[in-house]
Design an enzyme around this catalytic site. Structure first.
Site, PDB file in Angstrom:
ATOM      1  N   GLU A  80       7.907   3.347 -16.192  1.00 34.85           N
ATOM      2  CA  GLU A  80       9.079   3.071 -15.363  1.00 34.85           C
ATOM      3  C   GLU A  80      10.180   2.325 -16.128  1.00 34.85           C
ATOM      4  O   GLU A  80      11.278   2.144 -15.614  1.00 34.85           O
ATOM      5  CB  GLU A  80       8.664   2.232 -14.149  1.00 34.85           C
ATOM      6  CG  GLU A  80       7.673   2.944 -13.237  1.00 34.85           C
ATOM      7  CD  GLU A  80       7.029   2.005 -12.230  1.00 34.85           C
ATOM      8  OE1 GLU A  80       6.912   2.381 -11.064  1.00 34.85           O
ATOM      9  OE2 GLU A  80       6.622   0.884 -12.628  1.00 34.85           O
ATOM     10  N   ASP A  86       5.266  10.211  -4.504  1.00 36.43           N
ATOM     11  CA  ASP A  86       4.208  10.821  -3.681  1.00 36.43           C
ATOM     12  C   ASP A  86       4.495  10.504  -2.218  1.00 36.43           C
ATOM     13  O   ASP A  86       5.355   9.678  -1.912  1.00 36.43           O
ATOM     14  CB  ASP A  86       2.825  10.288  -4.077  1.00 36.43           C
ATOM     15  CG  ASP A  86       2.752   8.773  -3.958  1.00 36.43           C
ATOM     16  OD1 ASP A  86       3.006   8.091  -4.964  1.00 36.43           O
ATOM     17  OD2 ASP A  86       2.491   8.271  -2.852  1.00 36.43           O
TER      18      ASP A  86
HETATM   19  N1  SAH Z   1      -4.173   2.328 -12.686  1.00 34.86           N
HETATM   20  C1  SAH Z   1      -2.896   2.912 -12.281  1.00 34.86           C
HETATM   21  C2  SAH Z   1      -2.412   2.263 -11.011  1.00 34.86           C
HETATM   22  C3  SAH Z   1      -1.078   2.766 -10.493  1.00 34.86           C
HETATM   23  S1  SAH Z   1      -0.827   2.133  -8.883  1.00 34.86           S
HETATM   24  C4  SAH Z   1      -1.897   2.709 -13.418  1.00 34.86           C
HETATM   25  O1  SAH Z   1      -1.878   1.630 -14.009  1.00 34.86           O
HETATM   26  O2  SAH Z   1      -1.132   3.639 -13.714  1.00 34.86           O
HETATM   27  C5  SAH Z   1       0.659   2.893  -8.405  1.00 34.86           C
HETATM   28  C6  SAH Z   1       1.944   2.248  -8.839  1.00 34.86           C
HETATM   29  O3  SAH Z   1       3.029   3.007  -8.343  1.00 34.86           O
HETATM   30  C7  SAH Z   1       2.160   0.835  -8.296  1.00 34.86           C
HETATM   31  O4  SAH Z   1       2.841   0.072  -9.264  1.00 34.86           O
HETATM   32  C8  SAH Z   1       3.010   1.042  -7.021  1.00 34.86           C
HETATM   33  O5  SAH Z   1       4.064   0.108  -6.947  1.00 34.86           O
HETATM   34  C9  SAH Z   1       3.560   2.457  -7.128  1.00 34.86           C
HETATM   35  N2  SAH Z   1       3.169   3.409  -6.058  1.00 34.86           N
HETATM   36  C10 SAH Z   1       3.513   4.723  -6.086  1.00 34.86           C
HETATM   37  N3  SAH Z   1       3.006   5.377  -5.024  1.00 34.86           N
HETATM   38  C11 SAH Z   1       2.325   4.454  -4.274  1.00 34.86           C
HETATM   39  C12 SAH Z   1       1.558   4.540  -3.072  1.00 34.86           C
HETATM   40  N4  SAH Z   1       1.389   5.679  -2.435  1.00 34.86           N
HETATM   41  N5  SAH Z   1       0.992   3.402  -2.590  1.00 34.86           N
HETATM   42  C13 SAH Z   1       1.152   2.227  -3.260  1.00 34.86           C
HETATM   43  N6  SAH Z   1       1.844   2.106  -4.418  1.00 34.86           N
HETATM   44  C14 SAH Z   1       2.437   3.199  -4.941  1.00 34.86           C
END
Ligand code: SAH
Length: 229
Positions: free
Chosen positions: A13, A198
């Site tokens: 990001e 998503d």
């Molecule tokens: N282990 C993975 C975790 C990603 S969590 C990694 O490090 O890539 C998802 C990230 O995207 C979080 O920072 C959150 O802010 C965002 N995000 C995107 N879609 C989301 C959803 N459906 N629910 C919660 N957070 C979401």
């Protein structure tokens, strides 16, 4: 000159935005790498905080104490909580809420942050307005509203509907409201800017890895436009 702070949770990001920084200076504090310098004629400080509210709060507080930013923008991706936000569109915060903060057995409203006695932490009006205006100029579909954060990847219709209904929220993610709380107590204006990766439903575990990169690219385009003006 004003210093603009920008925090993202993940490298994907922030990486490409950072490539535009002139004369970047790196500093590692509490395990977080802060990169500051000049970006489109503005003084900026950027950080990749890590996923979740604790890392986000740690990062925002450290940024405030060490770099004294005049405002903080939390950028990145999010799940959509409403049909008006398809993948690739932009959610801008009018306010943020912590959907997993819950002392309701004691009679408090769900989401209440005791101590500051607030469910909703208002984002900076001017900043929200400018960011959403930039999105419109670029022709990117945008909604402004409540963004809900919690230490949970939302990926079921039931949980999505519950968060949307309880807080009238338009998007969910995992950091914005922690940064908002830190900014609120430090009186630093903030805003959360998120591109939809998503739909926070059954398919989100498939959509997220598929769309995270292109969604993140939307926020970078938007921020570069914002910083030019
Ligand atoms: N282990 C993975 C975790 C990603 S969590 C990694 O490090 O890539 C998802 C990230 O995207 C979080 O920072 C959150 O802010 C965002 N995000 C995107 N879609 C989301 C959803 N459906 N629910 C919660 N957070 C979401």
């Amino acid at each position: 000159m004003k210093t603009i702070g920008m925090i993202a949770a993940m490298e994907v990001e922030m990486q490409s935005l950072r490539s535009y920084i002139e004369n970047p200076v790196k500093e590692v504090i509490s395990g977080i790498t802060f990169v500051s310098g000049s970006l489109q004629g503005n003084q900026v400080v950027t950080a990749v905080c890590g996923v979740g509210k604790v890392f986000a709060a740690l990062c925002a507080q450290t940024m405030i104490l060490h770099f004294n930013p005049d405002m903080i923008i939390n950028t990145g991706v999010a799940g959509a909580l409403c049909a008006a936000l398809p993948i690739g569109s932009i959610a801008v915060s009018s306010a943020v809420v912590q959907h997993d903060m819950d002392t309701s057995p004691l009679g408090d409203p769900v989401g209440l942050i005791s101590g500051i006695n607030k469910v909703y932490i208002p984002a900076d009006n001017g900043l929200s307005g400018e960011l959403s205006a930039c999105a419109k100029v670029l022709g990117i579909k945008t909604e402004t509203g409540v963004i809900a954060s919690g230490d949970q990847f939302v990926s079921s219709p039931a949980r999505k509907e519950e968060i949307a209904r309880t807080f009238n929220a338009i998007a969910c993610e995992m950091e914005g409201a922690a940064i908002g709380q830190v900014c609120y107590v430090n009186r630093v204006p903030f805003c959360v800017l998120r591109a939809i990766s998503d739909t926070a439903e059954g398919a989100s575990e498939i959509d997220f890895p598929k769309f995270v990169k292109e969604a993140a690219a939307q926020t970078v385009t938007l921020l570069l436009t914002f910083l030019r003006h």
